[in-house]
Design an enzyme around this catalytic site. Structure first.
Site, PDB file in Angstrom:
ATOM      1  N   LYS A  66       0.809  -1.224   0.000  1.00 32.93           N
ATOM      2  CA  LYS A  66       0.000   0.000   0.000  1.00 32.93           C
ATOM      3  C   LYS A  66       0.840   1.271   0.000  1.00 32.93           C
ATOM      4  CE  LYS A  66      -4.069  -2.098   2.128  1.00 32.93           C
ATOM      5  NZ  LYS A  66      -5.134  -1.994   3.145  1.00 32.93           N
ATOM      6  N   ASP A 102      -9.800   2.647   2.116  1.00 32.64           N
ATOM      7  CA  ASP A 102      -9.783   2.006   3.437  1.00 32.64           C
ATOM      8  C   ASP A 102     -10.311   2.967   4.500  1.00 32.64           C
ATOM      9  OD1 ASP A 102      -8.783  -0.497   2.754  1.00 32.64           O
ATOM     10  OD2 ASP A 102      -6.692   0.094   3.069  1.00 32.64           O
ATOM     11  N   GLY A 125      -0.386  -1.881  15.618  1.00 34.91           N
ATOM     12  CA  GLY A 125       0.270  -2.043  14.332  1.00 34.91           C
ATOM     13  C   GLY A 125       0.510  -0.707  13.658  1.00 34.91           C
ATOM     14  N   TYR A 206     -11.011 -10.276   8.679  1.00 38.31           N
ATOM     15  CA  TYR A 206     -12.374 -10.786   8.459  1.00 38.31           C
ATOM     16  C   TYR A 206     -12.413 -12.304   8.353  1.00 38.31           C
ATOM     17  CZ  TYR A 206     -10.791 -11.308   3.661  1.00 38.31           C
ATOM     18  OH  TYR A 206     -10.089 -11.684   2.545  1.00 38.31           O
ATOM     19  N   GLY A 227     -13.594  -6.900  10.212  1.00 37.08           N
ATOM     20  CA  GLY A 227     -13.377  -5.971   9.115  1.00 37.08           C
ATOM     21  C   GLY A 227     -14.184  -6.223   7.862  1.00 37.08           C
TER      22      GLY A 227
END
Length: 250
Positions: A66, A102, A125, A206, A227
């Site tokens: 990303k 996101d 994180g 998820y 998620g």
């Protein structure tokens, strides 16, 4: 020739995006479109894939690219620029444009769960997804504190989490991959004994639907959320972006 959309990532056989968009194309009768995985071990492999896919219309980006993918872009949406991470790319005749959906997905999936006392958050994180989470929390006027195994200045180490901190930080967001299938027994090393029914635990993972992180919070009476809805919302926002006019106007 089919229009191609793709997910860029590493070891992504599990791909939510490919399954989601394949079903979306069927359900909404989207003609001549296909969603594939660009599963690469190094971001520089993307150059050859782009050259080999002239009918590419859009991409999603996942772990661990990303941030690395930004060097391929001719422009970055202001929100993605501020976040420093891109998870959606529009392909235009002039080049690739980066966006971050996101942030939108997280913010709008979290909003219905918030209570007035959720004013401080711990972000577990420090990867690309955590930057989008921090940006969304700022939009929601929630003050966030990063927690890391290797903390930099201004960040906390896991062994510095105290009962007093947990009284204040009643929203905890897991942005690490710990607990993802198949390693479902893993979880972030936080002191779960300090969690109370006042806490809201949100896991970007998820699969599984209820991670060990969420299970431990649930056992302590906390509200929990995975998620999946975030992914659905960010995917739909990606689709909106891809359907824009492909000519770069500025």
């Amino acid at each position: 020739m089919n229009d191609i959309y793709a997910l860029v990532g590493k070891n992504i056989d599990y791909s939510f995006s490919r399954n989601y968009f394949t079903e979306k194309f069927k359900r909404e009768d989207v003609k001549n479109s296909q969603y594939v995985n660009f599963d690469i071990q190094n971001i520089d492999e993307l150059t050859d894939l782009l050259r080999a896919t002239p009918n590419l219309k859009g991409m999603n980006v996942t772990i661990p690219y990303k941030r690395d993918i930004i060097k391929f872009l001719i422009a970055v949406d202001p929100t993605a620029y501020d976040i420093g991470a891109v998870n959606t790319i529009q392909v235009t005749p002039k080049g690739l444009i980066g966006y971050n959906t996101d942030c939108y997905g997280f913010r709008e999936s979290l909003r219905p769960l918030l209570q007035p006392h959720h004013t401080f958050a711990l972000i577990l994180g420090t990867g690309g997804a955590s930057s989008a989470v921090a940006y969304a929390l700022k939009q929601l006027r929630i003050r966030a504190q990063f927690v890391s195994r290797t903390p930099k200045e201004g960040q906390l180490a896991y062994d510095k989490l105290t009962p007093e901190l947990f009284q204040k930080y009643t929203l905890i967001v897991n942005c690490t991959p710990l607990g993802t299938f198949p390693n479902i027994t893993d979880c972030p090393p936080i002191p779960y004994e300090y969690i109370t029914p006042q806490h809201l635990l949100y896991d970007l993972i998820y699969n599984p639907a209820e991670t060990t992180f969420l299970q431990k919070g649930k056992q302590r009476g906390a509200t929990i959320c995975n998620g999946l809805q975030m992914l659905v919302l960010q995917a739909e926002k990606s689709w909106e972006i891809w359907q824009k006019n492909s000519d770069l106007t500025n």
